[in-house]
Motif scaffolding. Structure first.
Motif, short mmCIF file in Angstrom:
data_model
loop_
_atom_site.label_atom_id
_atom_site.label_comp_id
_atom_site.label_asym_id
_atom_site.label_seq_id
_atom_site.Cartn_x
_atom_site.Cartn_y
_atom_site.Cartn_z
N PRO A 1 0.85 -1.20 0.00
CA PRO A 1 0.00 0.00 0.00
C PRO A 1 0.88 1.24 0.00
O PRO A 1 1.93 1.27 0.66
N SER A 2 0.48 2.26 -0.73
CA SER A 2 1.39 3.39 -0.94
C SER A 2 0.63 4.71 -0.99
O SER A 2 -0.54 4.77 -1.33
N ALA A 3 1.36 5.77 -0.64
CA ALA A 3 0.83 7.13 -0.73
C ALA A 3 2.00 8.08 -0.97
O ALA A 3 3.16 7.75 -0.69
N PHE A 4 1.68 9.27 -1.49
CA PHE A 4 2.73 10.24 -1.82
C PHE A 4 2.22 11.65 -1.52
O PHE A 4 1.12 12.02 -1.93
N TYR A 5 3.04 12.41 -0.80
CA TYR A 5 2.69 13.79 -0.45
C TYR A 5 3.90 14.68 -0.69
O TYR A 5 5.05 14.22 -0.59
N ALA A 6 3.66 15.94 -1.01
CA ALA A 6 4.77 16.86 -1.26
C ALA A 6 4.32 18.29 -1.04
O ALA A 6 3.13 18.62 -1.21
N VAL A 7 5.26 19.15 -0.65
CA VAL A 7 5.03 20.58 -0.57
C VAL A 7 6.17 21.28 -1.30
O VAL A 7 7.33 20.85 -1.22
N PHE A 8 5.83 22.32 -2.03
CA PHE A 8 6.79 23.10 -2.80
C PHE A 8 6.61 24.57 -2.46
O PHE A 8 5.49 25.09 -2.53
N ASP A 9 7.69 25.23 -2.09
CA ASP A 9 7.65 26.65 -1.76
C ASP A 9 8.39 27.42 -2.84
O ASP A 9 9.62 27.45 -2.89
N GLY A 10 7.61 28.01 -3.76
CA GLY A 10 8.21 28.71 -4.89
C GLY A 10 8.73 30.09 -4.52
O GLY A 10 8.33 30.69 -3.54
N HIS A 11 9.65 30.57 -5.33
CA HIS A 11 10.16 31.94 -5.20
C HIS A 11 10.55 32.44 -6.58
O HIS A 11 10.78 31.64 -7.49
N GLY A 12 10.57 33.74 -6.73
CA GLY A 12 10.82 34.30 -8.06
C GLY A 12 9.65 34.06 -9.00
O GLY A 12 9.83 33.91 -10.21
N GLY A 13 8.45 33.99 -8.42
CA GLY A 13 7.26 33.68 -9.19
C GLY A 13 6.80 32.26 -8.96
O GLY A 13 7.55 31.43 -8.45
#
Length: 294
Positions: A24-36
């Motif tokens: 069983p599997s799951a995937f999570y992510a967060v991305f903090d952009g800069h410069g637009g």
């Protein structure tokens, strides 16, 4: 708003035959952009290809040392591929970049990969266990690495420009290709085999951690789960608390639960059952079976 996030509660359903692992599997992510927002938005749109198809996810029926090493290498490769993809993408400016933190769950394995100042915090028996390193100018190992490569810090910014020391994109600081840039995309990778002592995971961008300690965030979520057992509500409560504490950055956070509190007993002695609140019912049943050794 330059943040992006991914929440895939059933990764096998998303990837189908591309996921060569029966757990069983799951995937999570967060991305903090800069410069637009363009770099973070691009990585989110192409995450399945970059992190699973092109990165050559290893195949295994069980989690052993060889599989763990291959899996960690696969995620490091994925971050590098994502970084190079941003260099070639004509719709993304060379001055646009993003931090990235991913959380992959395969059975009882939790694997965290991080480049930048997002953070993953695991709650184990009520204690905060940090599963990532903040790649910022205040980190002594990062300062040493940057200065050895000829970089410098001015007013708390890498080369007087960036508040992080690792990120995807920002190719105006990495060119020409093959040069030893102090800004790198290589992630730190950590893993843990989850047990019934592990209650939940928090992953969030620095808009949370600028104003809240890992310990305080864990305490807030733990109290919330005891009241209503709703991880999405806990995420909203974390955001509201960061706003109350006057964070000055974008705020993105995901709460992933592995156990459910027993409201009939005091918190220190509560009985827990393993579950991931965000997973499908079928996946939760499989996870419970794995923990039970069946």
């Amino acid at each position: 708003m330059e943040d992006e996030h991914i929440q895939i509660d059933d990764l096998s359903a998303q990837l189908g035959s591309l996921l060569k692992c029966p757990l069983p599997s799951a995937f999570y992510a967060v991305f903090d952009g800069h410069g637009g927002p363009d770099a973070a938005a691009y990585i989110k749109r192409n995450a399945m290809r970059l992190f699973f198809e092109d990165a050559d996810l290893p195949q295994a029926s069980d989690i052993d040392d060889v599989f763990l090493e291959e899996l960690e290498n696969s995620h490091r490769r994925a971050f590098q591929l994502a970084d190079l993809a941003l260099a070639d993408e004509c719709t993304v400016s060379s001055s646009s970049g993003t931090t990235a933190l991913t959380a992959l769950i395969l059975g009882r394995l939790l694997l965290i990969a991080n480049a930048g100042d997002c953070r993953a915090v695991l709650c184990r028996k009520g204690e905060a266990v940090e599963m990532s390193e903040d790649h910022s100018p205040t980190s002594l190992p990062e300062r040493t690495r940057v200065e050895e490569l000829g970089g410098y810090f001015r007013d708390g910014y890498l080369n007087g420009d960036l508040s992080v020391t690792r990120a995807l994109g920002d190719w105006y600081m990495k060119l020409p290709f093959g040069s030893s840039s102090p800004l790198i995309a290589e992630p730190d990778v950590q893993h843990v085999i989850l047990t019934e002592e592990d209650e939940f995971l928090i992953i969030g961008c620095d808009g949370i951690w600028d104003v809240m300690s890992s310990k305080d965030a864990v305490s807030l979520v733990r109290r919330g789960l005891r009241r209503h057992d709703d991880p999405q509500q806990c995420a909203r409560e974390l955001v509201n608390e960061a706003l109350r504490l006057e964070t000055t950055d974008n705020v993105t956070v995901i709460v992933i639960c592995f156990s459910s509190p027993d409201h009939s007993k005091p918190l220190p002695s509560q009985r827990r059952r393993f579950r991931c609140c965000s997973l499908s019912e079928e996946s939760r049943n499989k996870l419970r079976s794995l923990l039970g050794g069946n």
